[in-house]
Design an enzyme around this catalytic site. Structure first.
Site, PDB file in Angstrom:
ATOM      1  N   ASP A 137       5.160   0.635  12.090  1.00 59.53           N
ATOM      2  CA  ASP A 137       3.958  -0.045  11.594  1.00 59.53           C
ATOM      3  C   ASP A 137       3.876  -1.511  12.038  1.00 59.53           C
ATOM      4  OD1 ASP A 137       3.142   2.274  10.399  1.00 59.53           O
ATOM      5  OD2 ASP A 137       3.587   1.672   8.342  1.00 59.53           O
ATOM      6  N   ARG A 142      -8.422  -0.425   5.424  1.00 56.72           N
ATOM      7  CA  ARG A 142      -7.617   0.598   4.744  1.00 56.72           C
ATOM      8  C   ARG A 142      -6.319   0.009   4.210  1.00 56.72           C
ATOM      9  NH1 ARG A 142      -5.732   4.781   8.363  1.00 56.72           N
ATOM     10  NH2 ARG A 142      -4.378   4.911   6.560  1.00 56.72           N
ATOM     11  N   LYS A 170       0.839  -1.213   0.000  1.00 58.87           N
ATOM     12  CA  LYS A 170       0.000   0.000   0.000  1.00 58.87           C
ATOM     13  C   LYS A 170       0.871   1.260   0.000  1.00 58.87           C
ATOM     14  CE  LYS A 170      -1.682   1.555   4.114  1.00 58.87           C
ATOM     15  NZ  LYS A 170      -1.247   2.952   4.319  1.00 58.87           N
ATOM     16  N   ASN A 171       1.879   1.281   0.858  1.00 57.41           N
ATOM     17  CA  ASN A 171       2.678   2.504   1.003  1.00 57.41           C
ATOM     18  C   ASN A 171       3.631   2.752  -0.162  1.00 57.41           C
ATOM     19  OD1 ASN A 171       1.358   3.016   3.338  1.00 57.41           O
ATOM     20  ND2 ASN A 171       3.099   2.660   4.709  1.00 57.41           N
ATOM     21  N   CYS A 200      -4.339  12.635  13.789  1.00 53.73           N
ATOM     22  CA  CYS A 200      -5.040  11.363  13.624  1.00 53.73           C
ATOM     23  C   CYS A 200      -4.824  10.550  14.889  1.00 53.73           C
ATOM     24  CB  CYS A 200      -4.591  10.627  12.379  1.00 53.73           C
ATOM     25  SG  CYS A 200      -3.034   9.805  12.526  1.00 53.73           S
ATOM     26  N   ARG A 255       0.893  14.402  13.742  1.00 57.26           N
ATOM     27  CA  ARG A 255       1.310  14.203  12.355  1.00 57.26           C
ATOM     28  C   ARG A 255       1.247  15.468  11.483  1.00 57.26           C
ATOM     29  NH1 ARG A 255      -0.651   8.415  10.179  1.00 57.26           N
ATOM     30  NH2 ARG A 255       1.206   8.645   8.915  1.00 57.26           N
TER      31      ARG A 255
END
Ligand code: UD1
Length: 422
Positions: A307, A400, A22-23, A116, A121
């Site tokens: 993560d 997500r 995803k990233n 968030c 952030r």
């Protein structure tokens, strides 16, 4: 809204095929704004964040034809330059259109991402760097309004902190700038490297790929011809399924990966007593008789990724002894702690440091709530070993970033089912 119901204590076995990262996909899709042609991209993950970015790109004028994990994308006709609040609020990474839009059109408006669940952030480093490249940045009614006369100008950008999307934004901006941009203290994540490699393949002059000093010679607003490419595997998804093997003490093989990207994660499994077999495109984790406690400090790549912090904390609750987790990147990335405690874990928090007193088989299933993407996967992992039933609510966070999570877990023997909230 959906939730996941997990009946714990099943042993797992078999293999899991890992999806595209995803990233990596997010900046790469955004980078098509720099492309002079239609591009074929393969190994696109089927996750909500990608759908959100495609929706945003579609609003800007990008055309695409998606067939499962393949996409043919054409951003040559982009004619709008606003990323609206309703998109940015669902996904902070929408900020990735800022650099390429500004570089190509000389203006753009991107809703300012708010804080968030995992912390404040800010995006100040992205903005400061663009200002050094000649952009005028104003904040108006919650929007970043960026303009520049002519092309952005190459500059030397020294990032105060290593920022992944900040580095990516400036790489994209520098591609269409006039002259040379040098990024000092650049992020070295594999996702940043892939972005550089795709631009290099498109003829952009980039030096220092994979180092903390990247030099880019801009094209002075000339779009660049992209070649077809395949998105690299998701190292965080891979790490999460290895954690599923670890926490249930099962032998699990993770396929379609680049083991090198998992070095820091694999080292921690080994410290905890798990045997790891690295092969060319796969890694297998083997059970251990005695899960040892572990000390983890999150940091930039190639260090241990933030993560993966929540998932390792779930395993640490099952270890024999006291583990310490120090979260250095995000000030509030401990939202999973109170939910793990509700499942019976013994965790004390002091600032950025969590002390986990592990005891095998202490977790008991209950209703828990997902709060951010990776915290959600930690709760699923805990559910795999808890007694009774665990229900993980608000799994839109999970959707997500995890491609078909419950199917992949079911295939290796987990008792997990997606249900609708009443
Ligand atoms: C990316 C990843 C995310 C990962 C994170 C850290 C994507 C889409 N997301 O997020 O999964 O957890 O890297 O590896 O790739 N900071 C500032 N000012 C800025 C930018 C960042 O102070 O302008 C701070 C952040 O608050 C944080 C640190 O720098 O403390 C690193 O954040 P950053 O690397 O920018 O995270 P993201 O790129 O948002």
């Amino acid at each position: 809204m959906d939730y996941l119901e997990i009946i714990g204590k099943n042993k797992l076995s078999g293999s899991v095929k890992i999806s595209g990262a995803k990233n990596a996909a997010l900046p790469l899709l955004a980078s098509t704004i720099l492309s002079s042609n239609e591009v074929k991209i393969t190994n696109l993950p089927n996750v909500a964040d990608i759908k959100t970015l495609l929706k945003l790109l579609g609003m800007l004028g990008t055309e695409y034809d998606q067939n499962n994990t393949d996409i043919v994308i054409d951003s040559t006709n982009v004619n709008k330059t606003t990323a609206t609040y309703d998109i940015v609020k669902t996904m902070r990474a929408s900020i990735l259109v800022l650099g390429p839009l500004l570089a190509r059109f000389g203006h753009c408006e991107v809703s300012l991402p708010g804080g968030c669940a995992i912390g404040q952030r800010p995006v100040d480093l992205h903005l400061k760097a663009l200002e050094l490249m000649g952009a005028k940045i104003e904040l108006k009614s919650g929007y970043i309004v960026a303009t520049v006369d002519g092309a952005l100008k190459g500059a030397t950008i020294v990032f105060d902190k290593v920022t992944v999307t900040g580095t990516e934004n400036i790489i994209m901006a520098a591609t269409l700038a006039e002259g040379k941009t040098t990024i000092v203290n650049a992020a070295k994540e594999p996702e940043v490297i892939q972005l550089c490699e795709i631009l290099l393949d498109a003829g952009v002059q980039i030096k220092g790929i994979g180092t903390n000093r990247i030099e880019i010679v801009g094209t002075n607003k000339k779009l660049v011809p992209f070649k077809p490419f395949k998105i690299i595997p998701d190292r965080i998804e891979a790490g999460t399924y290895l954690c599923a093997g670890a926490i249930t003490n099962s032998k699990i093989k993770i396929e379609n990966i680049i083991p090198l990207h998992l070095d820091a994660i694999l080292a921690k499994f080994e410290e905890m007593g798990y045997k790891i077999l690295r092969e060319e495109n796969s890694v297998t984790i083997f059970p251990t008789k005695h899960i040892k406690p572990v000390n983890i400090t999150t940091t930039e790549y190639p260090g241990f990724p933030t993560d993966m912090q929540a998932q390792f904390m779930a395993i640490a609750t099952m270890a024999n002894g006291v583990s310490i987790v120090d979260e250095k990147l995000f000030e509030n990335r401990f939202m999973h702690v109170s939910e793990l405690i509700r499942m019976g874990a013994n965790i004390a928090l002091n600032g950025t440091v969590a002390t986990i007193t592990g005891t095998p088989n202490q977790l008991i299933g209950t209703d828990v709530m997902a709060t951010d993407l990776r915290a959600s996967s930690a709760l699923v992992l805990a559910g795999l070993v808890a007694s009774n039933i665990t229900k993980v609510h608000r799994i839109y966070h999970l959707d997500r970033g995890y491609d078909k999570l419950e199917n992949k877990l079911k295939n290796i023997g987990a008792n997990i089912i997606r249900k609708k909230e009443n």
